[in-house]
Design an enzyme around this catalytic site. Structure first.
Site, PDB file in Angstrom:
ATOM      1  N   GLU A 250       0.868  -1.179   0.000  1.00  0.00           N
ATOM      2  CA  GLU A 250       0.000   0.000   0.000  1.00  0.00           C
ATOM      3  C   GLU A 250       0.902   1.224   0.000  1.00  0.00           C
ATOM      4  O   GLU A 250       1.803   1.338   0.838  1.00  0.00           O
ATOM      5  CB  GLU A 250      -0.902   0.023   1.243  1.00  0.00           C
ATOM      6  CG  GLU A 250      -1.963  -1.063   1.252  1.00  0.00           C
ATOM      7  CD  GLU A 250      -2.797  -1.033   2.525  1.00  0.00           C
ATOM      8  OE1 GLU A 250      -2.598  -0.121   3.354  1.00  0.00           O
ATOM      9  OE2 GLU A 250      -3.631  -1.930   2.701  1.00  0.00           O
TER      10      GLU A 250
ATOM     11  N   ASP B  75      -5.932   9.159   9.967  1.00  0.00           N
ATOM     12  CA  ASP B  75      -4.619   8.645  10.328  1.00  0.00           C
ATOM     13  C   ASP B  75      -4.118   9.238  11.638  1.00  0.00           C
ATOM     14  O   ASP B  75      -4.426  10.370  11.986  1.00  0.00           O
ATOM     15  CB  ASP B  75      -3.612   8.946   9.209  1.00  0.00           C
ATOM     16  CG  ASP B  75      -3.946   8.199   7.928  1.00  0.00           C
ATOM     17  OD1 ASP B  75      -4.067   6.969   8.005  1.00  0.00           O
ATOM     18  OD2 ASP B  75      -4.103   8.844   6.882  1.00  0.00           O
TER      19      ASP B  75
ATOM     20  N   TYR C  42     -10.517  -4.746   3.586  1.00  0.00           N
ATOM     21  CA  TYR C  42      -9.589  -4.267   4.611  1.00  0.00           C
ATOM     22  C   TYR C  42     -10.384  -4.098   5.900  1.00  0.00           C
ATOM     23  O   TYR C  42     -11.213  -3.208   6.016  1.00  0.00           O
ATOM     24  CB  TYR C  42      -8.977  -2.940   4.160  1.00  0.00           C
ATOM     25  CG  TYR C  42      -7.843  -2.408   5.019  1.00  0.00           C
ATOM     26  CD1 TYR C  42      -7.864  -2.489   6.410  1.00  0.00           C
ATOM     27  CD2 TYR C  42      -6.748  -1.781   4.433  1.00  0.00           C
ATOM     28  CE1 TYR C  42      -6.832  -1.991   7.173  1.00  0.00           C
ATOM     29  CE2 TYR C  42      -5.706  -1.269   5.186  1.00  0.00           C
ATOM     30  CZ  TYR C  42      -5.755  -1.384   6.560  1.00  0.00           C
ATOM     31  OH  TYR C  42      -4.743  -0.880   7.332  1.00  0.00           O
TER      32      TYR C  42
END
Length: 279
Positions: free
Chosen positions: A50, A61, A176
Site C-alpha cells: 500500500e 490517520d 480491509y
C-alpha cells in the site's frame, strides 16, 4: 480479467499462508528514499504494497502517518510523483500488487478520468479511498472498477450486519478490516476479537480479508495472520522510517537497509504463523 491483486491472494491461498501487506507514504521523507524502500519491500517479504498518497489533512490517520505526509509534502511530494514512484517500481517488478491508499481530494484535484488513466499506465492495481462511502460509488469506485482497478473498502468493528452488504457491494481485491476503532496506530488489536470479526465478514463475501491498524511487532503480525487472509502493517514501518530522519531533515546513511530489515522481521512473523497453522 484477473488482476495482480487477485492473482496474489489466490497464490497465497494455495500456499496456505496469509499475505503480508505493507504501507509506506509516497515521498517520505523524499522521493529517492521511498523508491529505495519500495524496490526492496518484495524481497523483504511484502506480498502486497500500500502506497500512501500524501495529503495535507489525513483525518483518519494517527500522528505517525500524518507526520509522514507532512515530511513528504515538504520535500515536493505530489500525485504526479506518487505515480512516478509506481512507474519506476514497475520497471523491475511486474508482479507485486500496489494499492494507492488515501483521500479523495488529490484524485479529484487531478480529475478522476486523468487519474485513472495515469494510475493504470503507471502500474497501479487498486485503490483504498477512506473518505468515499458506498453512497458515493459513482464518484470514483465504479469508474475505477470499469477501468480495471480493484477498489478496496474498509470494514470496521462498528460495521454491523445491516451495513456490511453496502460496504461490500462494489468491493474487489480484498476487504480491509480495521481491527480497532479510532485512528491508525492508536492501539493494538486483540486476536480473538479479530478472528470472530473476520468470520462474520466472510459470512457475507468470498473476498480475502486483510486486517490492519495497530500491528507493530512480528508477534502481533503472526497472531493476526492466524486469524485473517492478510496482516497490514503501516504505522510501525512509517515510524521506522521516521527514526532514520536526522535533525536536519535528511535521511541517515544506511537507512533503507535498516528499514527493510525491520520489515523482513515482520514478514517472518506473518509467513511463519500461517505456515504453522497449515501444518
Amino acid at each position: 480479467m484477473t488482476t495482480r491483486l487477485e492473482k496474489r491472494f489466490a497464490t497465497l491461498k494455495q500456499e496456505g499462508r496469509a499475505a503480508f501487506v505493507t504501507f509506506i507514504t509516497a515521498g517520505d521523507p523524499d522521493f529517492d528514499t521511498t523508491l529505495g524502500i519500495l524496490n526492496g519491500l518484495p524481497k523483504a517479504g511484502a506480498d502486497v504494497i500500500e502506497l500512501g498518497m500524501p495529503f495535507t489533512d489525513p483525518m483518519a490517520d494517527g500522528p505517525s502517518i500524518q507526520a509522514s505526509s507532512q515530511r513528504a509534502l515538504r520535500n515536493g511530494a505530489s500525485m504526479k510523483r506518487t505515480l512516478e514512484l509506481v512507474r519506476r517500481f514497475r520497471e523491475n517488478d511486474p508482479e507485486t500488487p500496489i494499492v494507492l491508499m488515501g483521500y479523495y481530494n488529490p484524485i479529484y484535484h487531478m480529475g478522476v478520468e486523468t487519474f485513472l488513466g495515469r494510475a493504470i499506465e503507471a502500474g497501479v492495481d487498486g485503490l483504498i479511498v477512506v473518505d468515499l462511502p458506498p453512497e458515493e460509488d459513482d464518484e470514483l469506485c465504479l469508474p475505477a472498477l470499469k477501468a480495471g482497478l480493484n477498489f478496496i473498502r474498509l470494514a470496521t468493528p462498528t460495521t454491523d450486519d445491516k451495513r456490511l452488504p453496502a460496504v461490500l457491494a462494489n468491493t474487489s481485491g480484498f476487504v480491509y478490516y480495521v481491527s480497532i476503532t479510532g485512528i491508525t496506530g492508536a492501539a493494538s488489536p486483540q486476536a480473538q476479537d479479530v478472528a470472530s470479526s473476520v468470520k462474520r465478514i466472510k459470512g457475507h463475501t468470498s473476498l480475502p480479508v486483510a486486517v490492519g491498524f495497530g500491528i507493530r511487532t512480528p508477534e502481533q503480525a503472526a497472531e493476526i495472520a492466524r486469524a485473517a487472509d492478510g496482516a497490514v502493517v503501516g504505522s510501525a514501518i512509517v515510524d521506522a522510517i521516521a527514526r532514520e530522519v536526522g535533525e536536519d531533515g535528511k535521511i541517515k546513511v544506511g537507512a533503507i537497509a535498516r528499514v527493510l530489515e525491520f520489515v523482513s522481521k515482520l514478514a517472518d512473523g506473518v509467513h511463519a504463523a500461517r505456515a504453522a497453522a497449515a501444518e
